[in-house]
Motif scaffolding. Structure first.
Motif, PDB file in Angstrom:
ATOM      1  N   GLN A  43       0.817  -1.212   0.000  1.00 37.09           N
ATOM      2  CA  GLN A  43       0.000   0.000   0.000  1.00 37.09           C
ATOM      3  C   GLN A  43       0.851   1.262   0.000  1.00 37.09           C
ATOM      4  OE1 GLN A  43      -2.192  -0.981   3.552  1.00 37.09           O
ATOM      5  NE2 GLN A  43      -4.084  -1.048   2.371  1.00 37.09           N
ATOM      6  N   MET A  44       2.030   1.188   0.541  1.00 37.88           N
ATOM      7  CA  MET A  44       2.898   2.363   0.631  1.00 37.88           C
ATOM      8  C   MET A  44       3.732   2.549  -0.635  1.00 37.88           C
ATOM      9  SD  MET A  44       2.367   3.878   3.463  1.00 37.88           S
ATOM     10  CE  MET A  44       3.794   4.893   3.665  1.00 37.88           C
ATOM     11  N   ALA A  45       3.942   1.478  -1.383  1.00 39.52           N
ATOM     12  CA  ALA A  45       4.796   1.546  -2.573  1.00 39.52           C
ATOM     13  C   ALA A  45       4.088   2.368  -3.648  1.00 39.52           C
ATOM     14  CB  ALA A  45       5.126   0.153  -3.068  1.00 39.52           C
ATOM     15  N   ASP A  46       4.541   3.603  -3.836  1.00 41.98           N
ATOM     16  CA  ASP A  46       3.896   4.515  -4.776  1.00 41.98           C
ATOM     17  C   ASP A  46       4.746   5.776  -4.869  1.00 41.98           C
ATOM     18  OD1 ASP A  46       2.035   5.680  -6.491  1.00 41.98           O
ATOM     19  OD2 ASP A  46       0.326   5.206  -5.209  1.00 41.98           O
ATOM     20  N   THR A  47       4.327   6.665  -5.754  1.00 39.33           N
ATOM     21  CA  THR A  47       4.887   8.011  -5.808  1.00 39.33           C
ATOM     22  C   THR A  47       3.919   8.930  -5.077  1.00 39.33           C
ATOM     23  OG1 THR A  47       5.962   7.582  -7.917  1.00 39.33           O
ATOM     24  CG2 THR A  47       5.596   9.890  -7.338  1.00 39.33           C
ATOM     25  N   TRP A  48       4.445   9.697  -4.142  1.00 40.04           N
ATOM     26  CA  TRP A  48       3.657  10.590  -3.304  1.00 40.04           C
ATOM     27  C   TRP A  48       4.151  12.013  -3.520  1.00 40.04           C
ATOM     28  CZ3 TRP A  48      -0.135   8.271  -0.287  1.00 40.04           C
ATOM     29  CH2 TRP A  48      -0.044   6.882  -0.167  1.00 40.04           C
ATOM     30  N   HIS A  49       3.252  12.977  -3.560  1.00 42.26           N
ATOM     31  CA  HIS A  49       3.695  14.368  -3.748  1.00 42.26           C
ATOM     32  C   HIS A  49       2.722  15.336  -3.081  1.00 42.26           C
ATOM     33  CE1 HIS A  49       0.648  14.980  -6.896  1.00 42.26           C
ATOM     34  NE2 HIS A  49       0.935  13.734  -7.228  1.00 42.26           N
ATOM     35  N   GLY A  50       3.229  16.527  -2.806  1.00 39.40           N
ATOM     36  CA  GLY A  50       2.395  17.550  -2.188  1.00 39.40           C
ATOM     37  C   GLY A  50       3.241  18.691  -1.675  1.00 39.40           C
ATOM     38  N   PRO A  51       2.600  19.654  -1.009  1.00 42.54           N
ATOM     39  CA  PRO A  51       3.319  20.829  -0.522  1.00 42.54           C
ATOM     40  C   PRO A  51       4.078  20.559   0.769  1.00 42.54           C
ATOM     41  CG  PRO A  51       1.020  20.992   0.076  1.00 42.54           C
ATOM     42  CD  PRO A  51       1.158  19.748  -0.764  1.00 42.54           C
ATOM     43  N   SER A  52       5.205  21.223   0.895  1.00 44.64           N
ATOM     44  CA  SER A  52       5.939  21.261   2.152  1.00 44.64           C
ATOM     45  C   SER A  52       5.352  22.423   2.934  1.00 44.64           C
ATOM     46  CB  SER A  52       7.425  21.478   1.877  1.00 44.64           C
ATOM     47  OG  SER A  52       8.121  21.688   3.071  1.00 44.64           O
ATOM     48  N   LEU A  53       4.817  22.162   4.102  1.00 42.22           N
ATOM     49  CA  LEU A  53       4.128  23.202   4.853  1.00 42.22           C
ATOM     50  C   LEU A  53       5.113  24.263   5.322  1.00 42.22           C
ATOM     51  CD1 LEU A  53       1.734  20.914   6.909  1.00 42.22           C
ATOM     52  CD2 LEU A  53       1.345  21.979   4.688  1.00 42.22           C
ATOM     53  N   GLY A  54       4.822  25.509   5.009  1.00 37.58           N
ATOM     54  CA  GLY A  54       5.633  26.620   5.488  1.00 37.58           C
ATOM     55  C   GLY A  54       6.570  27.222   4.476  1.00 37.58           C
ATOM     56  N   ASP A  55       6.913  26.510   3.394  1.00 35.56           N
ATOM     57  CA  ASP A  55       7.876  27.101   2.461  1.00 35.56           C
ATOM     58  C   ASP A  55       7.451  27.031   0.990  1.00 35.56           C
ATOM     59  OD1 ASP A  55       8.304  24.453   1.793  1.00 35.56           O
ATOM     60  OD2 ASP A  55      10.360  24.394   2.513  1.00 35.56           O
ATOM     61  N   ASN A  56       6.211  26.645   0.720  1.00 33.02           N
ATOM     62  CA  ASN A  56       5.663  26.647  -0.639  1.00 33.02           C
ATOM     63  C   ASN A  56       6.476  25.837  -1.647  1.00 33.02           C
ATOM     64  OD1 ASN A  56       3.453  28.282   0.074  1.00 33.02           O
ATOM     65  ND2 ASN A  56       4.757  30.087  -0.064  1.00 33.02           N
ATOM     66  N   GLN A  57       7.104  24.768  -1.213  1.00 35.16           N
ATOM     67  CA  GLN A  57       7.840  23.882  -2.109  1.00 35.16           C
ATOM     68  C   GLN A  57       7.021  22.622  -2.352  1.00 35.16           C
ATOM     69  OE1 GLN A  57      10.682  24.833  -3.544  1.00 35.16           O
ATOM     70  NE2 GLN A  57      10.576  26.727  -2.380  1.00 35.16           N
ATOM     71  N   THR A  58       7.139  22.069  -3.549  1.00 33.65           N
ATOM     72  CA  THR A  58       6.484  20.801  -3.848  1.00 33.65           C
ATOM     73  C   THR A  58       7.455  19.663  -3.566  1.00 33.65           C
ATOM     74  OG1 THR A  58       5.093  21.810  -5.532  1.00 33.65           O
ATOM     75  CG2 THR A  58       5.376  19.426  -5.647  1.00 33.65           C
ATOM     76  N   VAL A  59       6.996  18.693  -2.797  1.00 35.46           N
ATOM     77  CA  VAL A  59       7.796  17.535  -2.393  1.00 35.46           C
ATOM     78  C   VAL A  59       7.309  16.319  -3.169  1.00 35.46           C
ATOM     79  CG1 VAL A  59       8.387  16.006  -0.478  1.00 35.46           C
ATOM     80  CG2 VAL A  59       8.099  18.462  -0.075  1.00 35.46           C
ATOM     81  N   THR A  60       8.237  15.516  -3.692  1.00 34.98           N
ATOM     82  CA  THR A  60       7.905  14.247  -4.337  1.00 34.98           C
ATOM     83  C   THR A  60       8.736  13.148  -3.687  1.00 34.98           C
ATOM     84  OG1 THR A  60       7.436  15.346  -6.429  1.00 34.98           O
ATOM     85  CG2 THR A  60       7.832  12.973  -6.520  1.00 34.98           C
ATOM     86  N   TRP A  61       8.066  12.104  -3.218  1.00 34.20           N
ATOM     87  CA  TRP A  61       8.729  10.939  -2.642  1.00 34.20           C
ATOM     88  C   TRP A  61       8.307   9.700  -3.415  1.00 34.20           C
ATOM     89  CZ3 TRP A  61       7.985  11.008   3.398  1.00 34.20           C
ATOM     90  CH2 TRP A  61       8.758  12.035   3.952  1.00 34.20           C
ATOM     91  N   VAL A  62       9.259   8.790  -3.595  1.00 31.93           N
ATOM     92  CA  VAL A  62       8.953   7.441  -4.082  1.00 31.93           C
ATOM     93  C   VAL A  62       9.246   6.500  -2.923  1.00 31.93           C
ATOM     94  CG1 VAL A  62       9.535   5.631  -5.726  1.00 31.93           C
ATOM     95  CG2 VAL A  62       9.502   8.032  -6.469  1.00 31.93           C
ATOM     96  N   ILE A  63       8.223   5.750  -2.521  1.00 32.73           N
ATOM     97  CA  ILE A  63       8.379   4.768  -1.452  1.00 32.73           C
ATOM     98  C   ILE A  63       8.286   3.388  -2.090  1.00 32.73           C
ATOM     99  CG2 ILE A  63       7.461   3.861   0.712  1.00 32.73           C
ATOM    100  CD1 ILE A  63       6.296   6.658   1.236  1.00 32.73           C
ATOM    101  N   ASP A  64       9.302   2.562  -1.846  1.00 35.85           N
ATOM    102  CA  ASP A  64       9.302   1.242  -2.472  1.00 35.85           C
ATOM    103  C   ASP A  64       8.692   0.192  -1.530  1.00 35.85           C
ATOM    104  OD1 ASP A  64      11.312   0.346  -0.684  1.00 35.85           O
ATOM    105  OD2 ASP A  64      12.911   0.543  -2.159  1.00 35.85           O
ATOM    106  N   ALA A  65       8.642  -1.046  -1.995  1.00 34.37           N
ATOM    107  CA  ALA A  65       8.012  -2.126  -1.241  1.00 34.37           C
ATOM    108  C   ALA A  65       8.747  -2.459   0.057  1.00 34.37           C
ATOM    109  CB  ALA A  65       7.892  -3.372  -2.106  1.00 34.37           C
ATOM    110  N   ASP A  66      10.015  -2.048   0.174  1.00 33.95           N
ATOM    111  CA  ASP A  66      10.772  -2.252   1.411  1.00 33.95           C
ATOM    112  C   ASP A  66      10.668  -1.071   2.353  1.00 33.95           C
ATOM    113  OD1 ASP A  66      11.706  -4.818   0.728  1.00 33.95           O
ATOM    114  OD2 ASP A  66      13.278  -3.935  -0.520  1.00 33.95           O
ATOM    115  N   LEU A  67       9.772  -0.126   2.033  1.00 32.71           N
ATOM    116  CA  LEU A  67       9.515   1.076   2.820  1.00 32.71           C
ATOM    117  C   LEU A  67      10.711   2.035   2.846  1.00 32.71           C
ATOM    118  CD1 LEU A  67       7.459  -0.460   5.777  1.00 32.71           C
ATOM    119  CD2 LEU A  67       6.624   0.505   3.624  1.00 32.71           C
ATOM    120  N   LEU A  68      11.501   2.016   1.777  1.00 33.19           N
ATOM    121  CA  LEU A  68      12.597   2.971   1.608  1.00 33.19           C
ATOM    122  C   LEU A  68      12.077   4.177   0.837  1.00 33.19           C
ATOM    123  CD1 LEU A  68      15.475   0.520   0.643  1.00 33.19           C
ATOM    124  CD2 LEU A  68      15.057   1.587   2.873  1.00 33.19           C
ATOM    125  N   ILE A  69      12.527   5.361   1.238  1.00 33.40           N
ATOM    126  CA  ILE A  69      12.087   6.622   0.633  1.00 33.40           C
ATOM    127  C   ILE A  69      13.238   7.249  -0.128  1.00 33.40           C
ATOM    128  CG2 ILE A  69      11.324   8.990   1.124  1.00 33.40           C
ATOM    129  CD1 ILE A  69      10.118   7.859   3.730  1.00 33.40           C
TER     130      ILE A  69
END
Length: 132
Positions: free
Chosen positions: A26-52
């Protein structure tokens, strides 16, 4: 309850999941959204081993590891290393996965460096990219 050095504070509200147990898949996906407080867009890839692995629009790179700590509430411990920007450092904290909310899946992330710096994100999964 979480707080900052500036006196801001807030609470996490965790919804109990009765019918579904979290899985690494369920966690293995590409996740993205705002970083609160600094108006930056964050993108994370979480793999099946829960590594980011990830980055933001300010040039920060992220690497980390998740550990499931509470299967009833989809709560994970998070160790996160940030490099290449002014908030570079080693952070620890918590990640809560919200699933089946009617809005799609999202992650609430709150970490700090044990000193005075805290980072918070709300990240959505890749299904939001194709939502109409």
């Amino acid at each position: 309850r979480w707080g900052t050095e500036w006196g801001d504070y807030g609470y996490f509200s965790l919804a109990k999941r009765w019918l579904q147990e979290p899985s690494r898949g369920q966690m293995a996906d590409t996740w993205h959204g705002p970083s609160l407080g600094d108006n930056q867009t964050v993108t994370w890839v979480i793999d099946a081993d829960l590594l980011i692995k990830g980055q933001n629009t300010a040039g920060c790179s992220y690497t980390g590891q998740l550990r499931l700590t509470d299967t009833r509430y989809f709560v994970y411990e998070l160790d996160l290393t940030v490099a290449g920007c002014e908030v570079a450092g080693t952070y620890s904290g918590v990640l809560h996965q919200e699933t089946g909310s009617g809005w799609g899946d999202f992650l609430s992330v709150s970490v700090d460096d044990g000193e005075q710096r805290a980072l918070s994100f709300v990240l959505v999964d890749s299904s939001w990219d194709t939502a109409e």
